[in-house]
Design a protein around this motif. Structure first.
Motif, short mmCIF file in Angstrom:
data_model
loop_
_atom_site.label_atom_id
_atom_site.label_comp_id
_atom_site.label_asym_id
_atom_site.label_seq_id
_atom_site.Cartn_x
_atom_site.Cartn_y
_atom_site.Cartn_z
N ASP A 197 0.93 -1.30 0.06
CA ASP A 197 0.03 -0.18 0.16
C ASP A 197 0.82 1.22 -0.05
OD1 ASP A 197 -2.15 1.38 -0.02
OD2 ASP A 197 -2.80 1.26 2.26
N ASP A 198 0.92 1.91 -1.20
CA ASP A 198 1.80 3.07 -1.21
C ASP A 198 1.28 4.40 -0.37
OD1 ASP A 198 3.64 1.69 -2.55
OD2 ASP A 198 2.91 2.52 -4.87
N TRP A 199 2.13 4.93 0.50
CA TRP A 199 1.31 6.02 1.19
C TRP A 199 2.08 7.32 0.86
CZ3 TRP A 199 1.94 2.72 6.30
CH2 TRP A 199 0.59 2.01 6.51
N GLY A 200 3.08 7.56 0.13
CA GLY A 200 3.82 8.69 0.29
C GLY A 200 4.52 9.27 -1.12
N PHE A 201 4.79 10.52 -1.46
CA PHE A 201 5.63 11.07 -2.44
C PHE A 201 6.89 11.08 -2.01
CE2 PHE A 201 1.58 13.60 -2.57
CZ PHE A 201 1.22 13.30 -3.78
N ASN A 202 7.78 11.71 -2.72
CA ASN A 202 9.29 11.75 -2.15
C ASN A 202 9.50 12.61 -0.85
OD1 ASN A 202 10.36 10.12 -4.18
ND2 ASN A 202 10.90 11.84 -5.70
N THR A 203 8.67 13.41 -0.78
CA THR A 203 8.68 14.75 0.29
C THR A 203 7.66 14.65 1.40
OG1 THR A 203 7.79 16.31 -1.01
CG2 THR A 203 10.19 16.01 -1.18
N GLN A 204 6.73 13.90 1.28
CA GLN A 204 5.69 14.03 2.23
C GLN A 204 4.66 12.79 2.06
OE1 GLN A 204 3.83 17.65 0.81
NE2 GLN A 204 1.92 16.48 0.77
N THR A 205 3.85 12.50 2.81
CA THR A 205 2.75 11.51 2.74
C THR A 205 1.43 12.00 1.85
OG1 THR A 205 1.86 12.06 4.99
CG2 THR A 205 3.32 10.18 5.06
N LEU A 206 0.84 11.05 1.48
CA LEU A 206 -0.10 11.46 0.31
C LEU A 206 -1.22 11.99 0.93
CD1 LEU A 206 -0.20 8.13 -1.76
CD2 LEU A 206 0.07 10.12 -2.77
N LEU A 207 -1.51 11.56 2.17
CA LEU A 207 -2.46 12.36 3.22
C LEU A 207 -1.82 12.91 4.27
CD1 LEU A 207 -5.60 9.85 3.08
CD2 LEU A 207 -5.11 11.89 1.68
N SER A 208 -2.39 13.58 5.11
CA SER A 208 -1.61 13.94 6.32
C SER A 208 -1.36 12.64 7.24
CB SER A 208 -2.51 15.09 7.29
OG SER A 208 -3.62 14.53 7.56
N PRO A 209 -0.32 12.66 8.22
CA PRO A 209 -0.22 11.58 9.07
C PRO A 209 -1.62 11.17 10.01
CG PRO A 209 1.61 12.78 9.13
CD PRO A 209 0.98 13.60 8.10
N GLU A 210 -2.24 12.42 10.41
CA GLU A 210 -3.47 12.29 10.97
C GLU A 210 -4.35 11.65 10.23
OE1 GLU A 210 -0.71 15.27 12.68
OE2 GLU A 210 -1.58 15.23 10.74
N MET A 211 -4.57 12.19 9.06
CA MET A 211 -5.73 11.28 8.32
C MET A 211 -5.37 9.82 8.07
SD MET A 211 -7.23 14.15 5.65
CE MET A 211 -8.22 15.52 6.21
N LEU A 212 -4.05 9.51 7.81
CA LEU A 212 -3.63 8.22 7.52
C LEU A 212 -4.03 7.43 9.11
CD1 LEU A 212 -0.18 8.58 5.63
CD2 LEU A 212 -2.33 7.51 5.04
N ARG A 213 -3.78 8.07 10.11
CA ARG A 213 -4.14 7.28 11.07
C ARG A 213 -5.48 7.15 11.43
NH1 ARG A 213 0.03 11.38 13.67
NH2 ARG A 213 1.98 10.23 13.39
N LYS A 214 -6.42 8.09 11.08
CA LYS A 214 -7.64 7.87 11.11
C LYS A 214 -8.37 6.96 10.22
CE LYS A 214 -11.97 10.36 11.17
NZ LYS A 214 -12.94 11.93 11.07
N TYR A 215 -7.94 6.94 8.80
CA TYR A 215 -8.70 6.11 8.12
C TYR A 215 -8.22 4.94 7.29
CZ TYR A 215 -11.53 10.65 7.52
OH TYR A 215 -12.36 11.59 7.61
N VAL A 216 -6.60 4.99 7.34
CA VAL A 216 -5.98 3.82 6.84
C VAL A 216 -5.25 2.89 7.89
CG1 VAL A 216 -3.97 3.45 5.26
CG2 VAL A 216 -5.42 5.34 4.92
#
Length: 343
Positions: A197-216
């Protein structure tokens, strides 16, 4: 085959790596290779209409010939339908999105992981090389599938405009994948699972860490718990920036190993220094490095990683992502040949 690794698979070695122990011999890890390499390793594949177990048995022979203690496989035909994308030099992450409101949510053909046919995992068991197990990977991951059926920009807007709808979509995808891994982990032929499951670009995550923690992340945590319930370790394959979420991966989701590293984010040598005492580090020789470097440079870097982990353990040698067809076979074999230099 040039530099072919001839040795009997022994799944206990990758288990030791995932337990952050020193394996009995240098151990290899790869997500997948390519058909050119499989042909060189195991000859021509069976016809396309051959049964699933024959296709998987062929793949297992190729993995064994290349020196792996496992073969990567999916457990069934579970699939989240997404519209076809136009593929040129890049692709759109919004093209042919299926779901954009509650009406399209209810109309979407949601798959049922419990109704899938997992019999390939049983039928292939007697066909696997002695000592080999299956690494059960998924039909993409939670975030990847949601993006496929919603669109990336669309999802970012939906998370703010209709968060209840976004949460319902994540629940449908996440729960199906938890069911998939729960069922698959119970098969004797399966030795470990991998959530890809890919989660990021080169410089940041695709969603904010807070949203990843809530939804993913909650769905990944449940998949890991399912694997551990049946005594199987769990690996995360995720591309992109991860510095802000490594503690989540290790301490909350409790993955046993992580795969996919890029030199322009965190080189594998640094990843091993930072996190190797908390989670197994798998692969890591950047795909761009493999393409651009000489065979000798590849051998020396691979040998360096094996030597750095010789006493500490918790590392398996491989690429940062996978072995696509544009990596010459010779460069791949230069990488894997390093295991013969440190045994």
């Amino acid at each position: 085959m040039k530099n072919q690794v001839h040795r009997q698979p022994d799944f206990r070695n990758i288990l030791k790596v995932l337990n952050r122990e020193v394996p009995d011999r240098p151990t290899l890890f790869e997500f997948f290779m390519n058909m050119n390499l499989y042909r060189e390793a195991a000859g021509d594949p069976p016809p396309e209409d051959a049964p699933d177990e024959e296709q998987l048995a062929y793949l297992a022979r190729a993995y064994a010939a290349c020196g792996y203690d496992y073969v990567n496989a999916v457990g069934c035909g579970l699939n989240f339908h997404a519209g076809a994308k136009t593929r040129k030099e890049t692709i759109s992450l919004n093209e042919h999105a299926w779901i954009h409101d509650w009406e399209s949510f209810y109309a979407y053909p949601w798959p049922d992981a419990k109704a899938c046919d997992y019999s390939r995992l049983e039928k292939v068991a007697p066909l696997l090389p002695e000592g080999m197990k299956i690494m059960l990977s998924g039909p993409n991951g939670v975030l990847e599938n949601v993006i496929d059926i919603v669109g990336y920009d669309n999802l970012c807007m939906m998370l703010y405009d209709e968060p209840e709808l976004a949460e319902a979509i994540f629940e449908k995808v996440g729960s199906a994948l938890v069911d998939y891994y729960t069922i698959g982990a119970q098969y004797e032929s399966v030795g470990m699972i991998m959530c890809n499951d890919d989660w990021g670009f080169n410089t940041q995550t695709l969603l904010s860490p807070e949203m990843l923690r809530k939804y993913v992340f909650p769905w990944h945590k449940k998949s890991v718990e399912a694997a551990h319930k049946y005594g199987k370790p769990a690996i995360l394959h995720s591309c992109g920036y991860m510095l802000d979420i490594m503690d989540d991966i290790i301490d909350d989701m409790k993955y046993d190993g992580r795969h996919s590293y890029e030199d322009n984010i965190v080189p594998v040598e640094e990843a091993y220094r930072l996190w190797g005492d908390r989670i197994a580090i798998l692969g890591g020789l950047d795909v761009d490095f493999l393409i651009r470097s000489s065979d000798e440079e590849i051998v020396q870097r691979a040998k360096g990683m094996l030597e750095a982990s010789r006493e500490r353990g918790g590392y398996a040698l491989g690429s940062g992502n996978s072995i696509p067809e544009y990596i010459p076979n010779g460069k791949y074999f230069a990488m894997t040949s390093a295991i013969n230099l440190v045994e």
